[in-house]
Design a protein around this motif. Structure first.
Motif, PDB file in Angstrom:
ATOM      1  N   PHE A  35       0.836  -1.204   0.000  1.00 49.46           N
ATOM      2  CA  PHE A  35       0.000   0.000   0.000  1.00 49.46           C
ATOM      3  C   PHE A  35       0.868   1.251   0.000  1.00 49.46           C
ATOM      4  O   PHE A  35       1.283   1.742   1.033  1.00 49.46           O
ATOM      5  CB  PHE A  35      -0.931  -0.012   1.217  1.00 49.46           C
ATOM      6  CG  PHE A  35      -1.887  -1.170   1.196  1.00 49.46           C
ATOM      7  CD1 PHE A  35      -2.931  -1.201   0.280  1.00 49.46           C
ATOM      8  CD2 PHE A  35      -1.729  -2.253   2.036  1.00 49.46           C
ATOM      9  CE1 PHE A  35      -3.809  -2.277   0.231  1.00 49.46           C
ATOM     10  CE2 PHE A  35      -2.594  -3.328   1.995  1.00 49.46           C
ATOM     11  CZ  PHE A  35      -3.632  -3.344   1.092  1.00 49.46           C
ATOM     12  N   ARG A  36       1.155   1.732  -1.196  1.00 51.95           N
ATOM     13  CA  ARG A  36       1.891   2.993  -1.318  1.00 51.95           C
ATOM     14  C   ARG A  36       1.127   3.831  -2.339  1.00 51.95           C
ATOM     15  O   ARG A  36       0.705   3.339  -3.369  1.00 51.95           O
ATOM     16  CB  ARG A  36       3.330   2.726  -1.761  1.00 51.95           C
ATOM     17  CG  ARG A  36       4.136   3.975  -2.066  1.00 51.95           C
ATOM     18  CD  ARG A  36       5.620   3.739  -1.906  1.00 51.95           C
ATOM     19  NE  ARG A  36       5.997   3.633  -0.504  1.00 51.95           N
ATOM     20  CZ  ARG A  36       6.279   4.684   0.270  1.00 51.95           C
ATOM     21  NH1 ARG A  36       6.265   5.903  -0.215  1.00 51.95           N
ATOM     22  NH2 ARG A  36       6.593   4.515   1.528  1.00 51.95           N
ATOM     23  N   TYR A  37       0.939   5.114  -2.004  1.00 55.18           N
ATOM     24  CA  TYR A  37      -0.054   5.867  -2.748  1.00 55.18           C
ATOM     25  C   TYR A  37       0.508   6.942  -3.675  1.00 55.18           C
ATOM     26  O   TYR A  37      -0.055   7.226  -4.704  1.00 55.18           O
ATOM     27  CB  TYR A  37      -1.031   6.521  -1.773  1.00 55.18           C
ATOM     28  CG  TYR A  37      -1.608   5.532  -0.789  1.00 55.18           C
ATOM     29  CD1 TYR A  37      -2.389   4.474  -1.244  1.00 55.18           C
ATOM     30  CD2 TYR A  37      -1.344   5.617   0.567  1.00 55.18           C
ATOM     31  CE1 TYR A  37      -2.907   3.542  -0.361  1.00 55.18           C
ATOM     32  CE2 TYR A  37      -1.858   4.696   1.457  1.00 55.18           C
ATOM     33  CZ  TYR A  37      -2.639   3.660   0.994  1.00 55.18           C
ATOM     34  OH  TYR A  37      -3.140   2.739   1.864  1.00 55.18           O
ATOM     35  N   ASP A  38       1.597   7.573  -3.277  1.00 53.92           N
ATOM     36  CA  ASP A  38       1.958   8.799  -3.972  1.00 53.92           C
ATOM     37  C   ASP A  38       3.124   8.682  -4.929  1.00 53.92           C
ATOM     38  O   ASP A  38       3.416   9.594  -5.673  1.00 53.92           O
ATOM     39  CB  ASP A  38       2.250   9.896  -2.950  1.00 53.92           C
ATOM     40  CG  ASP A  38       1.039  10.124  -2.070  1.00 53.92           C
ATOM     41  OD1 ASP A  38      -0.069  10.144  -2.624  1.00 53.92           O
ATOM     42  OD2 ASP A  38       1.199  10.235  -0.845  1.00 53.92           O
ATOM     43  N   ARG A  92      -6.222  -0.599  -2.480  1.00 55.16           N
ATOM     44  CA  ARG A  92      -5.318   0.550  -2.524  1.00 55.16           C
ATOM     45  C   ARG A  92      -6.098   1.823  -2.829  1.00 55.16           C
ATOM     46  O   ARG A  92      -5.907   2.865  -2.211  1.00 55.16           O
ATOM     47  CB  ARG A  92      -4.233   0.295  -3.574  1.00 55.16           C
ATOM     48  CG  ARG A  92      -2.948   1.043  -3.296  1.00 55.16           C
ATOM     49  CD  ARG A  92      -1.903   0.728  -4.358  1.00 55.16           C
ATOM     50  NE  ARG A  92      -1.329  -0.592  -4.238  1.00 55.16           N
ATOM     51  CZ  ARG A  92      -1.340  -1.521  -5.205  1.00 55.16           C
ATOM     52  NH1 ARG A  92      -1.899  -1.269  -6.382  1.00 55.16           N
ATOM     53  NH2 ARG A  92      -0.778  -2.690  -5.005  1.00 55.16           N
ATOM     54  N   TYR A 148      -8.286   2.730   0.296  1.00 53.93           N
ATOM     55  CA  TYR A 148      -7.502   3.252   1.413  1.00 53.93           C
ATOM     56  C   TYR A 148      -6.911   4.614   1.083  1.00 53.93           C
ATOM     57  O   TYR A 148      -6.806   5.475   1.939  1.00 53.93           O
ATOM     58  CB  TYR A 148      -6.396   2.273   1.810  1.00 53.93           C
ATOM     59  CG  TYR A 148      -6.907   0.990   2.423  1.00 53.93           C
ATOM     60  CD1 TYR A 148      -7.897   1.020   3.400  1.00 53.93           C
ATOM     61  CD2 TYR A 148      -6.406  -0.248   2.032  1.00 53.93           C
ATOM     62  CE1 TYR A 148      -8.375  -0.153   3.968  1.00 53.93           C
ATOM     63  CE2 TYR A 148      -6.874  -1.422   2.597  1.00 53.93           C
ATOM     64  CZ  TYR A 148      -7.866  -1.373   3.554  1.00 53.93           C
ATOM     65  OH  TYR A 148      -8.334  -2.531   4.121  1.00 53.93           O
ATOM     66  N   ARG A 149      -6.539   4.816  -0.169  1.00 49.92           N
ATOM     67  CA  ARG A 149      -6.006   6.110  -0.561  1.00 49.92           C
ATOM     68  C   ARG A 149      -7.074   7.194  -0.399  1.00 49.92           C
ATOM     69  O   ARG A 149      -6.827   8.285   0.096  1.00 49.92           O
ATOM     70  CB  ARG A 149      -5.538   6.061  -2.010  1.00 49.92           C
ATOM     71  CG  ARG A 149      -4.933   7.365  -2.425  1.00 49.92           C
ATOM     72  CD  ARG A 149      -4.640   7.406  -3.910  1.00 49.92           C
ATOM     73  NE  ARG A 149      -4.162   8.737  -4.218  1.00 49.92           N
ATOM     74  CZ  ARG A 149      -3.187   9.008  -5.038  1.00 49.92           C
ATOM     75  NH1 ARG A 149      -2.592   8.047  -5.680  1.00 49.92           N
ATOM     76  NH2 ARG A 149      -2.813  10.245  -5.243  1.00 49.92           N
ATOM     77  N   ARG A 150      -8.280   6.836  -0.798  1.00 49.73           N
ATOM     78  CA  ARG A 150      -9.395   7.775  -0.647  1.00 49.73           C
ATOM     79  C   ARG A 150      -9.605   8.101   0.834  1.00 49.73           C
ATOM     80  O   ARG A 150      -9.793   9.245   1.232  1.00 49.73           O
ATOM     81  CB  ARG A 150     -10.653   7.163  -1.263  1.00 49.73           C
ATOM     82  CG  ARG A 150     -11.607   8.174  -1.829  1.00 49.73           C
ATOM     83  CD  ARG A 150     -12.841   7.520  -2.475  1.00 49.73           C
ATOM     84  NE  ARG A 150     -12.537   6.548  -3.512  1.00 49.73           N
ATOM     85  CZ  ARG A 150     -12.901   5.260  -3.494  1.00 49.73           C
ATOM     86  NH1 ARG A 150     -13.593   4.775  -2.468  1.00 49.73           N
ATOM     87  NH2 ARG A 150     -12.594   4.458  -4.485  1.00 49.73           N
ATOM     88  N   ARG A 161      -7.403   7.895   3.231  1.00 48.20           N
ATOM     89  CA  ARG A 161      -6.282   8.687   3.733  1.00 48.20           C
ATOM     90  C   ARG A 161      -6.467  10.156   3.352  1.00 48.20           C
ATOM     91  O   ARG A 161      -6.309  11.062   4.173  1.00 48.20           O
ATOM     92  CB  ARG A 161      -4.973   8.170   3.147  1.00 48.20           C
ATOM     93  CG  ARG A 161      -3.778   8.936   3.675  1.00 48.20           C
ATOM     94  CD  ARG A 161      -2.621   8.905   2.722  1.00 48.20           C
ATOM     95  NE  ARG A 161      -2.976   9.474   1.425  1.00 48.20           N
ATOM     96  CZ  ARG A 161      -2.101   9.734   0.474  1.00 48.20           C
ATOM     97  NH1 ARG A 161      -0.833   9.450   0.658  1.00 48.20           N
ATOM     98  NH2 ARG A 161      -2.487  10.246  -0.680  1.00 48.20           N
ATOM     99  N   ASP A 162      -6.833  10.395   2.075  1.00 48.23           N
ATOM    100  CA  ASP A 162      -7.011  11.774   1.628  1.00 48.23           C
ATOM    101  C   ASP A 162      -8.092  12.473   2.453  1.00 48.23           C
ATOM    102  O   ASP A 162      -7.947  13.618   2.873  1.00 48.23           O
ATOM    103  CB  ASP A 162      -7.385  11.802   0.139  1.00 48.23           C
ATOM    104  CG  ASP A 162      -6.220  11.328  -0.729  1.00 48.23           C
ATOM    105  OD1 ASP A 162      -5.082  11.231  -0.212  1.00 48.23           O
ATOM    106  OD2 ASP A 162      -6.452  11.037  -1.926  1.00 48.23           O
ATOM    107  N   ALA A 165       2.112   5.922   2.704  1.00 49.92           N
ATOM    108  CA  ALA A 165       1.863   4.498   2.475  1.00 49.92           C
ATOM    109  C   ALA A 165       1.105   3.916   3.649  1.00 49.92           C
ATOM    110  O   ALA A 165       0.892   4.583   4.664  1.00 49.92           O
ATOM    111  CB  ALA A 165       3.193   3.764   2.293  1.00 49.92           C
TER     112      ALA A 165
END
Lengths: 494, 494
Positions: free
Chosen positions: A308-311, A391, A394-396, A398-399, A419
């Motif tokens: 899980f790494r987003y950016d 992913r 979870y990214r959503r 996190r944002d 992440a």
């Protein structure tokens, strides 16, 4: 239906079934006293604390306590709360002091750690069980997102295709089908230098770490270096195998691997340090590997949250730099769910036989069918698809979480967001972790402070929270974030 | 597709896929040399032995060897057979001596035991895999009788009904659903005094025994008494936890429990002694319990084959006589299949916390879904139905086997027939176990001598075979019996 709760150091199995919460609670408490799980003299949590923990009305707990006092199971004295009655001992089965037993059983003084670990699991179960409650503690993915139907379909396909012999006693390294599938996946997705012959399947990271520590200790290793912040149960597992522990400070570049010193092995979370959330910098990775090459030491790479790494581009595994000096450890606990109990170790060639010998005598293999099902899940592309889905979700989250915090709790510093399934919030000066955690609990939100992850007292960071955004079910996430922001604003208030 | 074989002490992972057996064998051997699993100088089995082991033509093996000699991987010298070439070392990854590693890893001198255990699993896998071969070694049920469709249906029902939290990290004692189901089943079917709060779920007997031994050792226990004949891996598991072993002679009444002496615990197979097949007599049961009460010792009751008794009422569990002094241990390995990796311990109340603390740091929990599925399987009556089916089938096999032996090998004495999945054949004077086992192997039948189960040299019985009649698939059973009778008649001949 919470089936476990932990308060004030207790860990009790409670079965609250159906709508009759009060009678269920009474029965559970009676049972706990009768079987000795609650010993005479044990102090019970306040009705307020227990109610909050179970997510039920305080009155319900107070009434249940009252009933049991009337029945003689409990005693209530003004000023000293509610206790298990002495005379209840007559009916109760003998039970030794749990703390001491745990220490003995672990073979070392790990009672606190074991209790902590058990407590964590218990709190987690209780928290998730309770629909009135929000849970932003780290360590769990969104369990409700597990693709049940797809998993069952894969189980059906793999069991239908399996030869009968696959259902017998397997070899200690695990099913070849799964080792092949993992070798392909890990090399493709995580850059691991994997070959099926180097993989040993285990029942999750704790199990795998225990096998490794035992093999290390048997080979004469004395000291394991760990990160200054990490899961206490991992330190306990190593200590129970007779390894001494040292700890490496963690800064913005990850663990200070220059301080590994004379340790025989080092346990690292390079992809996303748990709990601080930083990635191990390239220079540190190289330094760790150089240390291992120079000293013959072993790097244990816990690929925590690696998927899980987003950016930016995912960071590949350290193992790829030196497969003969690094053990890569992964699990399906975050990518799917912890309850699958599936993990894997990619080992240096010279460790394969040793770890296989350890697992032969330790037991704890995952079921053949589960191994075959995961193999099928990976080979069919469903594992990748599930990861992509997760992913994105979870990214959503996190944002949304980070944006809400910046808006509503601007004094709180947010780190470790690149992440994983958790972030770290540094509280404004003057605030205490335990106070914020307690305040949140009173508002029905489970939180965790950073302090409990600290290996040694000398490691000091400002009061912080480790906020897991994977835990809530999708429908509960927005509410959980709102509750968190409210708690933090309140804390910042006058 | 044998995936493992063991010959001459080697334990090699071979993947022989598809019909190209020769090229598969070549690739597997190349891979084994390349990865260091076969070290330079290693003596390979004769082409005859390997062919027999894998159930393929001797020519195929000879041709594969020839090809690899031509490629430089192997060398062949007249009079000294085939070896891994020295120069192959250049390509091979480093690998230490397996025997030594196993000993180190086990923390004690259990290399032989560990190798034996690994070897057994390997032989078993190879034997079951090979359709040209018959297998009458003990230790496995008929894997082809596993009710796959029913199991999958139960998995679907239980996963559909499970709350999400059931998929998270569970408590160390196992799912409450399964503990409840087992408490009901064990009390009904085996007379165990079970309550869900006393049950800890584990991954099979070896795993559970390891947990117990560790808890015992941590509590100060020094010596475990075992039966004079039993599975070597169980002794190795205890020794690896630091327990010293003594052994009790076994006669027609079972283990001589009067000789337990100063041991802290005793491991017994009361329902059907493995491998000798006798039941522990009532007087001995009482004596074992009396010993435990008097000394504070612990009886570990391995309910081996407890569910399979044919000629009279099942014998209840010893545990029922003294639940506070006996651990009852059972598994689904014989009633269903070993690959499920599901076992359970019913513990004295004062041991529950200690064993839970050990498993917290040992890991190796069975998957939540499997636990829920077994719970559903039991609660729905399917577990009982499967046992009834299996009991009928095995009883028929036993009758057929015993009748054939009496007819065709009247000099062979048959014992241990009342229960379980194996019988013991005492060979006529003058015959040697290893010779009969070798002769059977040459005829494509895998057998096991009694000797390898002996704990100490001082225990001597006449040459005997332990014949498992559960192992073959239904269609192969008659052929296996015929082969056995032929081997035994031949042995008896001039």
């Amino acid at each position: 239906m919470p089936d476990t709760w932990a308060t004030s150091g207790l860990d009790l199995h409670l079965e609250l079934t159906g709508r009759r919460v009060r009678s269920g609670l009474e029965a559970a408490l009676r049972d706990a006293v009768r079987t000795g799980r609650l010993r005479p003299g044990t102090q019970l949590p306040s009705s307020r604390a227990l109610a909050s923990d179970l997510g039920i009305a305080r009155n319900t707990v107070a009434e249940a306590y009252g009933q049991l006092v009337a029945e003689g199971w409990l005693t209530a004295r003004r000023g000293s709360g509610t206790q298990v009655a002495d005379r209840a001992a007559e009916a109760a089965a003998p039970a030794r002091a749990t703390g001491q037993s745990a220490a003995q059983a672990a073979g070392r003084s790990t009672a606190q750690g074991a209790a902590q670990a058990a407590g964590r699991a218990a709190v987690q179960a209780a928290g998730q069980a309770d629909r009135l409650r929000y849970d932003l503690r780290p360590g769990s993915p969104d369990l409700s997102a597990f693709p049940r139907q797809e998993w069952l379909a894969a189980a059906r396909r793999s069991l239908s295709a399996a030869p009968s012999k696959a259902l017998g006693y397997g070899g200690p390294r695990g099913r070849p089908e799964l080792r092949r599938a993992l070798a392909g996946y890990l090399s493709r997705a995580r850059g691991v230098r994997a070959d099926p012959g180097r993989i040993v399947i285990c029942s999750g990271f704790t199990h795998g770490l225990g096998l490794l520590c035992q093999a290390l200790r048997a080979g004469g290793a004395a000291v394991l270096a760990t990160e200054a912040y990490g899961l206490p149960v991992h330190r306990d597992v190593a200590a129970a195998r007779g390894l001494r522990l040292t700890s490496l400070p963690v800064d913005a570049d990850g663990a200070a691997v220059s301080e590994i010193g004379g340790a025989a092995a080092v346990l690292l979370t390079p992809a996303h340090q748990f709990p601080l959330g930083v990635a191990l910098a390239a220079g540190r990775r190289a330094m760790a590997v150089e240390w291992a090459r120079r000293t013959g030491g072993l790097v244990i790479e816990d690929d925590y949250d690696g998927e899980f790494r987003y950016d930016r581009q995912p960071i590949g595994a350290v193992q790829a730099l030196a497969p003969e000096h690094v053990v890569y450890a992964g699990t399906a606990s975050k990518s799917l769910v912890p309850g699958l109990q599936l993990g894997w170790l990619v080992l240096p060639a010279q460790l394969v036989d040793e770890v296989a010998a350890v697992i032969t005598l330790a037991g704890g293999y995952p079921a053949a069918l589960d191994q075959l099902t995961l193999a099928e899940f990976i080979e069919s592309g469903r594992y990748d698809r599930q990861l992509r889905r997760a992913r994105l979700a979870y990214r959503r989250r996190r944002d949304q979480l980070v944006a809400a915090l910046r808006r509503q709790a601007p004094d709180v510093q947010v780190t470790g967001i690149a992440a994983g399934l958790h972030i770290v919030l540094t509280l404004p000066a003057g605030q205490r972790e335990d106070e914020v955690v307690s305040r949140a609990a009173r508002r029905g939100l489970a939180l965790e402070g950073l302090g409990q992850y600290r290996a040694q007292r000398r490691h000091t960071r400002g009061p912080s929270l480790v906020v897991g955004y994977g835990t809530p079910a999708e429908h509960a996430f927005t509410g959980a974030v709102a509750r968190l922001c409210a708690v933090l604003s309140e804390a910042a208030g006058p």
